[in-house]
Design an enzyme around this catalytic site. Structure first.
Site, PDB file in Angstrom:
ATOM      1  N   SER A  37     -14.601 -27.196  52.222  1.00 41.34           N
ATOM      2  CA  SER A  37     -14.083 -28.553  52.393  1.00 41.34           C
ATOM      3  C   SER A  37     -13.249 -28.731  53.658  1.00 41.34           C
ATOM      4  O   SER A  37     -12.962 -29.857  54.051  1.00 41.34           O
ATOM      5  CB  SER A  37     -13.265 -28.963  51.165  1.00 41.34           C
ATOM      6  OG  SER A  37     -12.200 -28.057  50.981  1.00 41.34           O
ATOM      7  N   ASP A 325      -4.515 -34.993  50.642  1.00 40.24           N
ATOM      8  CA  ASP A 325      -4.468 -34.921  49.177  1.00 40.24           C
ATOM      9  C   ASP A 325      -3.668 -33.673  48.816  1.00 40.24           C
ATOM     10  O   ASP A 325      -2.904 -33.179  49.652  1.00 40.24           O
ATOM     11  CB  ASP A 325      -5.885 -34.962  48.567  1.00 40.24           C
ATOM     12  CG  ASP A 325      -6.771 -33.802  49.027  1.00 40.24           C
ATOM     13  OD1 ASP A 325      -6.226 -32.786  49.508  1.00 40.24           O
ATOM     14  OD2 ASP A 325      -8.002 -33.910  48.887  1.00 40.24           O
ATOM     15  N   HIS A 328      -5.988 -30.664  50.857  1.00 41.27           N
ATOM     16  CA  HIS A 328      -6.495 -30.748  52.227  1.00 41.27           C
ATOM     17  C   HIS A 328      -5.510 -31.382  53.197  1.00 41.27           C
ATOM     18  O   HIS A 328      -4.929 -32.420  52.910  1.00 41.27           O
ATOM     19  CB  HIS A 328      -7.801 -31.545  52.231  1.00 41.27           C
ATOM     20  CG  HIS A 328      -8.820 -30.988  51.300  1.00 41.27           C
ATOM     21  ND1 HIS A 328      -9.109 -31.555  50.074  1.00 41.27           N
ATOM     22  CD2 HIS A 328      -9.589 -29.877  51.393  1.00 41.27           C
ATOM     23  CE1 HIS A 328     -10.033 -30.825  49.470  1.00 41.27           C
ATOM     24  NE2 HIS A 328     -10.334 -29.790  50.233  1.00 41.27           N
TER      25      HIS A 328
END
Ligand SMILES: *[C@@H]1O[C@H](CO)[C@@H](O)[C@H](O)[C@H]1NC(C)=O
Length: 359
Positions: A37, A325, A328
């Site tokens: 990610s 978030d 991340h």
């Protein structure tokens, strides 16, 4: 005659000059991206996974496109590196129509929950592209897509000059070893598991990517997961989680050793290590040193998974946040990491990406 030809000559010289400047601006022919990610850019949108980030407020600062599947508010490390190389952002391979597409500046194979281990991220998150699957897609690229454009020798040269960016490993802990949905921690102790990961990664780099023609590798350390808001010890919100970070430190140390060994075991290849772990620790401990203010709180409202709750307005001060978030970083952090790795000194060793392009 003169009056007629002069403007034409000027035009031709102008066009030639423009073409030269254009081609000089590209420091590498392509950027190929593998991982999780930290660099995901849309492959997951095509997969049955609940690890997608293709909804607002993700992408709120992404020029024009909005939520693309990137797990941050704007650009990722891969986007910034591509920009510095003078390349378009590598597009997610699964969303490109390889039959009609004609672009040769690289692809992004990343998937949000991907791991070095193929079982990583699969327990309750559905389908993900493990490193093994990402490499299969790259093999397809090399064997089926690129040969329509390049002759064999030309293709070898193109691949040998391209940059291969690999950012993976965090999920092998967060969505494997540290999760009781997997058996890894019953089978392996911490040392054995990190050895296993590094063996697997080495084989992915050497037996697969190198074998397919890759020569210039930039492999990032595992992130300081213990510093993410999702892991932070609630009593002392500015201290990073020690147990989790000790796993990460063990892995990262061995990664550096493995890359040095890899460089000696094959010919003509360069392996750059991206040392993001200490930088992330510093960012969390001293955000103001980097022009940021808040390193403790996620910018968006987060759900239990640590991802943003869909369609809720995030914070306004995104440019001064470390985390978008609970897992991340913001684009601001990615920009710092990418810039330091591209032409800085010490984050990417033994050379930065700009130097790597000249090898
Ligand atoms: C290494 O580079 C040399 C010179 O470009 C080339 O002739 C040789 O084939 C390369 N070897 C490998 C294994 O890539």
């Amino acid at each position: 005659m003169d009056r007629f030809f002069m403007p034409l000559v000027v035009l031709i010289v102008g066009v030639l000059f423009f073409c030269m400047v254009e081609s000089q601006a590209q420091l590498a022919p392509a950027l190929y991206v593998f991982g999780d990610s930290a660099v995901v850019s849309g492959n997951d949108n095509k997969l049955n996974t609940n690890g997608k980030a293709n909804y607002a407020p993700y992408g709120i600062d992404f020029p024009a496109a909005g939520p693309t599947g990137r797990a941050t508010n704007g650009f990722t490390i891969a986007d910034f590196v591509a920009k510095s190389l003078g390349l378009q952002s590598p597009r997610p391979f699964l969303v490109v129509n390889t039959r009609t597409d004609r672009s040769y500046e690289g692809f992004n194979y990343a998937s949000g929950l991907a791991g070095i281990r193929s079982e990583t991220g699969t327990a309750d998150h559905g389908v993900t592209l493990s490193m093994e699957k990402q490499i299969e897609l790259f093999r397809k690229t090399v064997e089926e897509y690129l040969p329509s454009h390049f002759g064999a020798a030309e293709l070898r040269k193109y691949l040998s000059k391209s940059i291969f960016l690999v950012i993976v490993g965090s999920n092998d802990y967060s969505h494997n070893y540290l999760s009781n949905q997997y058996k890894s921690s019953q089978i392996y102790d911490m040392k054995q598991f990190s050895d296993l990961l590094l063996d697997n990664l080495q084989s992915q780099l050497l037996d697969n990517l190198y074998h397919l023609g890759a020569r210039k590798f930039v492999v990032f350390e595992m992130d300081a997961m213990g510093c993410e808001p999702g892991f932070l010890e609630t009593v002392k919100p500015s201290k990073c989680g020690k147990r989790v970070n000790s796993y990460v430190e063990t892995y990262n140390h061995k990664l550096g050793v493995m890359l040095q060994r890899a460089a000696k075991s094959v010919r003509n290849a360069t392996f750059v290590l991206g040392k993001r772990y200490q930088l992330m620790n510093d960012l969390v401990a001293n955000p103001t040193r980097f022009g940021l203010r808040d390193s403790a709180n996620p910018c968006c409202s987060v759900s239990k998974s640590g991802l943003c709750v869909p369609n809720k307005a995030p914070c306004q001060d995104r440019k001064s946040r470390v985390f978008f978030d609970a897992i991340h970083p913001t684009e601001a952090v990615y920009k710092t990491i990418a810039a330091q790795c591209f032409n800085g000194d010490g984050l990417c060793v033994p050379m930065n990406i700009q130097q790597l392009t000249k090898k």
